[in-house]
Design a protein around this motif. Structure first.
Motif, PDB file in Angstrom:
ATOM      1  N   LYS A  78       0.544  -1.067   0.042  1.00  0.00           N
ATOM      2  CA  LYS A  78       0.026   0.157   0.112  1.00  0.00           C
ATOM      3  C   LYS A  78       0.650   1.372   0.304  1.00  0.00           C
ATOM      4  O   LYS A  78       1.867   1.532   0.758  1.00  0.00           O
ATOM      5  CB  LYS A  78      -0.895  -0.126   1.119  1.00  0.00           C
ATOM      6  CG  LYS A  78      -2.225   1.048   1.022  1.00  0.00           C
ATOM      7  CD  LYS A  78      -2.481   1.114   2.339  1.00  0.00           C
ATOM      8  CE  LYS A  78      -3.522   2.400   2.733  1.00  0.00           C
ATOM      9  NZ  LYS A  78      -3.387   2.140   3.990  1.00  0.00           N
ATOM     10  N   LYS A  79       0.791   2.377  -0.700  1.00  0.00           N
ATOM     11  CA  LYS A  79       1.170   3.264  -0.896  1.00  0.00           C
ATOM     12  C   LYS A  79       0.592   4.400   0.644  1.00  0.00           C
ATOM     13  O   LYS A  79       0.097   4.285   0.474  1.00  0.00           O
ATOM     14  CB  LYS A  79       0.996   4.929  -1.875  1.00  0.00           C
ATOM     15  CG  LYS A  79       1.339   5.790  -2.025  1.00  0.00           C
ATOM     16  CD  LYS A  79       1.724   6.286  -3.470  1.00  0.00           C
ATOM     17  CE  LYS A  79       0.532   6.838  -3.964  1.00  0.00           C
ATOM     18  NZ  LYS A  79       0.564   7.796  -5.139  1.00  0.00           N
ATOM     19  N   VAL A  80       1.898   4.956   1.025  1.00  0.00           N
ATOM     20  CA  VAL A  80       1.508   6.589   2.126  1.00  0.00           C
ATOM     21  C   VAL A  80       2.829   6.788   2.546  1.00  0.00           C
ATOM     22  O   VAL A  80       3.525   6.760   1.675  1.00  0.00           O
ATOM     23  CB  VAL A  80       2.616   5.005   3.635  1.00  0.00           C
ATOM     24  CG1 VAL A  80       1.949   5.967   4.996  1.00  0.00           C
ATOM     25  CG2 VAL A  80       1.793   3.612   3.629  1.00  0.00           C
ATOM     26  N   THR A  81       1.975   7.950   2.301  1.00  0.00           N
ATOM     27  CA  THR A  81       2.941   9.683   2.310  1.00  0.00           C
ATOM     28  C   THR A  81       3.073   9.866   3.338  1.00  0.00           C
ATOM     29  O   THR A  81       1.750   9.769   4.232  1.00  0.00           O
ATOM     30  CB  THR A  81       2.043  10.734   0.897  1.00  0.00           C
ATOM     31  OG1 THR A  81       1.237  10.553   0.898  1.00  0.00           O
ATOM     32  CG2 THR A  81       1.556   9.204  -0.560  1.00  0.00           C
ATOM     33  N   LEU A  82       3.279  10.987   3.644  1.00  0.00           N
ATOM     34  CA  LEU A  82       3.538  11.720   5.249  1.00  0.00           C
ATOM     35  C   LEU A  82       2.177  12.665   5.231  1.00  0.00           C
ATOM     36  O   LEU A  82       2.061  13.054   6.170  1.00  0.00           O
ATOM     37  CB  LEU A  82       4.866  12.610   4.895  1.00  0.00           C
ATOM     38  CG  LEU A  82       5.234  13.239   6.541  1.00  0.00           C
ATOM     39  CD1 LEU A  82       5.479  12.375   7.069  1.00  0.00           C
ATOM     40  CD2 LEU A  82       6.667  14.657   5.811  1.00  0.00           C
ATOM     41  N   ALA A  83       1.863  13.208   3.610  1.00  0.00           N
ATOM     42  CA  ALA A  83       1.028  14.486   3.550  1.00  0.00           C
ATOM     43  C   ALA A  83      -0.440  13.273   4.377  1.00  0.00           C
ATOM     44  O   ALA A  83      -1.517  14.411   4.757  1.00  0.00           O
ATOM     45  CB  ALA A  83       0.776  14.694   1.933  1.00  0.00           C
ATOM     46  N   ASP A  84      -0.912  11.978   4.007  1.00  0.00           N
ATOM     47  CA  ASP A  84      -1.529  11.346   4.596  1.00  0.00           C
ATOM     48  C   ASP A  84      -2.174  11.074   6.444  1.00  0.00           C
ATOM     49  O   ASP A  84      -3.050  11.688   6.602  1.00  0.00           O
ATOM     50  CB  ASP A  84      -1.585   9.821   4.170  1.00  0.00           C
ATOM     51  CG  ASP A  84      -1.535   8.918   3.262  1.00  0.00           C
ATOM     52  OD1 ASP A  84      -1.758   9.673   2.003  1.00  0.00           O
ATOM     53  OD2 ASP A  84      -1.270   8.555   2.707  1.00  0.00           O
ATOM     54  N   TYR A  85      -0.337  12.044   6.709  1.00  0.00           N
ATOM     55  CA  TYR A  85      -0.820  12.390   8.559  1.00  0.00           C
ATOM     56  C   TYR A  85      -0.877  13.608   8.645  1.00  0.00           C
ATOM     57  O   TYR A  85      -0.432  14.204   9.781  1.00  0.00           O
ATOM     58  CB  TYR A  85      -0.045  11.473   9.039  1.00  0.00           C
ATOM     59  CG  TYR A  85       0.219  10.195   9.103  1.00  0.00           C
ATOM     60  CD1 TYR A  85      -1.759   9.474   9.341  1.00  0.00           C
ATOM     61  CD2 TYR A  85       0.777   9.758   7.752  1.00  0.00           C
ATOM     62  CE1 TYR A  85      -1.020   7.699   8.761  1.00  0.00           C
ATOM     63  CE2 TYR A  85       0.639   8.115   7.821  1.00  0.00           C
ATOM     64  CZ  TYR A  85      -0.239   7.216   7.988  1.00  0.00           C
ATOM     65  OH  TYR A  85      -0.940   6.586   7.370  1.00  0.00           O
ATOM     66  N   LYS A  86      -1.182  14.562   7.882  1.00  0.00           N
ATOM     67  CA  LYS A  86      -1.231  16.007   7.928  1.00  0.00           C
ATOM     68  C   LYS A  86      -2.605  16.594   9.148  1.00  0.00           C
ATOM     69  O   LYS A  86      -3.380  16.034   9.698  1.00  0.00           O
ATOM     70  CB  LYS A  86      -1.919  16.897   6.490  1.00  0.00           C
ATOM     71  CG  LYS A  86      -1.731  17.998   6.803  1.00  0.00           C
ATOM     72  CD  LYS A  86      -2.178  19.192   5.339  1.00  0.00           C
ATOM     73  CE  LYS A  86      -1.771  20.377   5.617  1.00  0.00           C
ATOM     74  NZ  LYS A  86      -2.452  20.880   4.059  1.00  0.00           N
ATOM     75  N   GLY A  87      -1.443  17.188  10.019  1.00  0.00           N
ATOM     76  CA  GLY A  87      -2.141  17.326  11.209  1.00  0.00           C
ATOM     77  C   GLY A  87      -2.239  16.615  12.155  1.00  0.00           C
ATOM     78  O   GLY A  87      -2.957  16.997  13.470  1.00  0.00           O
ATOM     79  N   LYS A  88      -1.576  15.509  12.134  1.00  0.00           N
ATOM     80  CA  LYS A  88      -1.031  14.458  12.875  1.00  0.00           C
ATOM     81  C   LYS A  88       0.441  14.631  13.240  1.00  0.00           C
ATOM     82  O   LYS A  88       1.235  15.281  13.386  1.00  0.00           O
ATOM     83  CB  LYS A  88      -1.205  13.249  12.901  1.00  0.00           C
ATOM     84  CG  LYS A  88      -2.752  13.026  12.746  1.00  0.00           C
ATOM     85  CD  LYS A  88      -3.346  11.577  12.394  1.00  0.00           C
ATOM     86  CE  LYS A  88      -4.550  11.445  12.836  1.00  0.00           C
ATOM     87  NZ  LYS A  88      -4.878  11.278  14.203  1.00  0.00           N
ATOM     88  N   PRO A  89       0.552  14.424  14.868  1.00  0.00           N
ATOM     89  CA  PRO A  89       1.894  14.087  15.098  1.00  0.00           C
ATOM     90  C   PRO A  89       2.746  12.618  14.322  1.00  0.00           C
ATOM     91  O   PRO A  89       2.060  11.887  14.830  1.00  0.00           O
ATOM     92  CB  PRO A  89       2.415  14.493  16.941  1.00  0.00           C
ATOM     93  CG  PRO A  89       0.937  13.912  17.153  1.00  0.00           C
ATOM     94  CD  PRO A  89      -0.178  14.053  15.446  1.00  0.00           C
ATOM     95  N   VAL A  90       3.730  13.562  13.638  1.00  0.00           N
ATOM     96  CA  VAL A  90       4.430  12.139  13.261  1.00  0.00           C
ATOM     97  C   VAL A  90       6.172  11.964  13.563  1.00  0.00           C
ATOM     98  O   VAL A  90       6.732  12.696  13.013  1.00  0.00           O
ATOM     99  CB  VAL A  90       4.294  12.630  11.246  1.00  0.00           C
ATOM    100  CG1 VAL A  90       4.637  10.494  10.731  1.00  0.00           C
ATOM    101  CG2 VAL A  90       2.960  12.127  10.485  1.00  0.00           C
ATOM    102  N   LEU A  91       6.218  10.756  13.846  1.00  0.00           N
ATOM    103  CA  LEU A  91       7.311  10.024  14.328  1.00  0.00           C
ATOM    104  C   LEU A  91       7.950   9.408  12.748  1.00  0.00           C
ATOM    105  O   LEU A  91       7.986   8.088  12.626  1.00  0.00           O
ATOM    106  CB  LEU A  91       7.807   9.294  15.638  1.00  0.00           C
ATOM    107  CG  LEU A  91       9.322   8.770  15.906  1.00  0.00           C
ATOM    108  CD1 LEU A  91       8.896   8.596  17.833  1.00  0.00           C
ATOM    109  CD2 LEU A  91       9.967   8.340  15.767  1.00  0.00           C
ATOM    110  N   VAL A  92       9.184  10.063  12.053  1.00  0.00           N
ATOM    111  CA  VAL A  92       9.782   8.936  11.299  1.00  0.00           C
ATOM    112  C   VAL A  92      10.289   8.620  11.588  1.00  0.00           C
ATOM    113  O   VAL A  92      12.038   9.355  11.912  1.00  0.00           O
ATOM    114  CB  VAL A  92       9.776  10.375   9.616  1.00  0.00           C
ATOM    115  CG1 VAL A  92      10.652   9.332   8.705  1.00  0.00           C
ATOM    116  CG2 VAL A  92       8.533  10.728   9.623  1.00  0.00           C
TER     117      VAL A  92
END
Length: 201
Positions: A78-92
């Motif tokens: 499945k394709k996952v983009t950082l933009a999918d989680y806009k407005g959320k705190p993300v740990l990469v």
């Protein structure tokens, strides 16, 4: 005489039992001590002969800058983009199957993901291992957050990842709040997450 012999036998059985118990106990203690020593060593240095091990040029700090966009495929295709989680705190988190410190912190990430329900964690497998090997390593660490397969470009977009693990704590506004390289303590990681989750609320 019989009574005396029975007492001697009982005493011998008790003595042998105690010796066996002491041996098992000591072996368990030694095993735990060796495990702790191995974990401590893994925390302080990357795995020998691994890509990225050794002294490389210092990675530039991206703190305060917009996190680079990426579009990667997860273990299910499945394709996952950082933009999918806009407005959320993300740990990469950049990691690899050969990286012992990475495998130590992954269960911590999983624990924190459950504790801080707003938090998104994306693990980027930055090595040449097969998809099966990556999936096996993630499963062994108890990971349920998305594991993404590198495209060979994403690390460069994040300043060139010179040391694994490397993590970027991306705020709800898409800006990198904190950047870490190498394994930190569990409390230190949680402090970064608390700061990340609390920012921009």
């Amino acid at each position: 005489m019989m009574k005396r012999s029975a007492l001697v036998v009982v005493a011998m059985v008790v003595g042998v039992t105690l010796l066996i118990w002491a041996g098992v106990h000591n072996r368990r203690e030694r095993s735990l001590a060796m495990q702790k020593a191995a974990e401590k060593a893994a925390m302080s240095m990357p795995e020998a002969n691994a890509p990225g091990a050794g002294d490389g040029p210092a990675q530039p700090s991206l703190e305060g800058k917009k996190a680079a966009a990426f579009s990667l495929v997860d273990l299910d295709g499945k394709k996952v983009t950082l933009a999918d989680y806009k407005g959320k705190p993300v740990l990469v988190n950049f990691w690899a199957t050969w990286c012992a410190p990475c495998k130590l912190e992954m269960p911590w990430f999983e624990e924190f993901r459950k504790k801080y329900t707003d938090l998104v964690i994306l693990g980027i497998a930055e090595d040449d291992a097969s998809k099966e090997e990556i999936a096996k390593t993630a499963k062994k660490a108890g990971v349920t957050y998305p594991i993404l397969l590198t495209d060979g470009k994403v690390a460069s977009a994040y300043g060139g990842v010179e040391l694994l693990p490397t993590s970027f704590y991306v705020g709800r506004d898409g800006v990198i709040l904190t950047q870490t390289a190498g394994l930190g303590g569990k409390d230190e990681i949680e402090a970064h997450i608390q700061k990340l989750v609390g920012a921009g609320k």
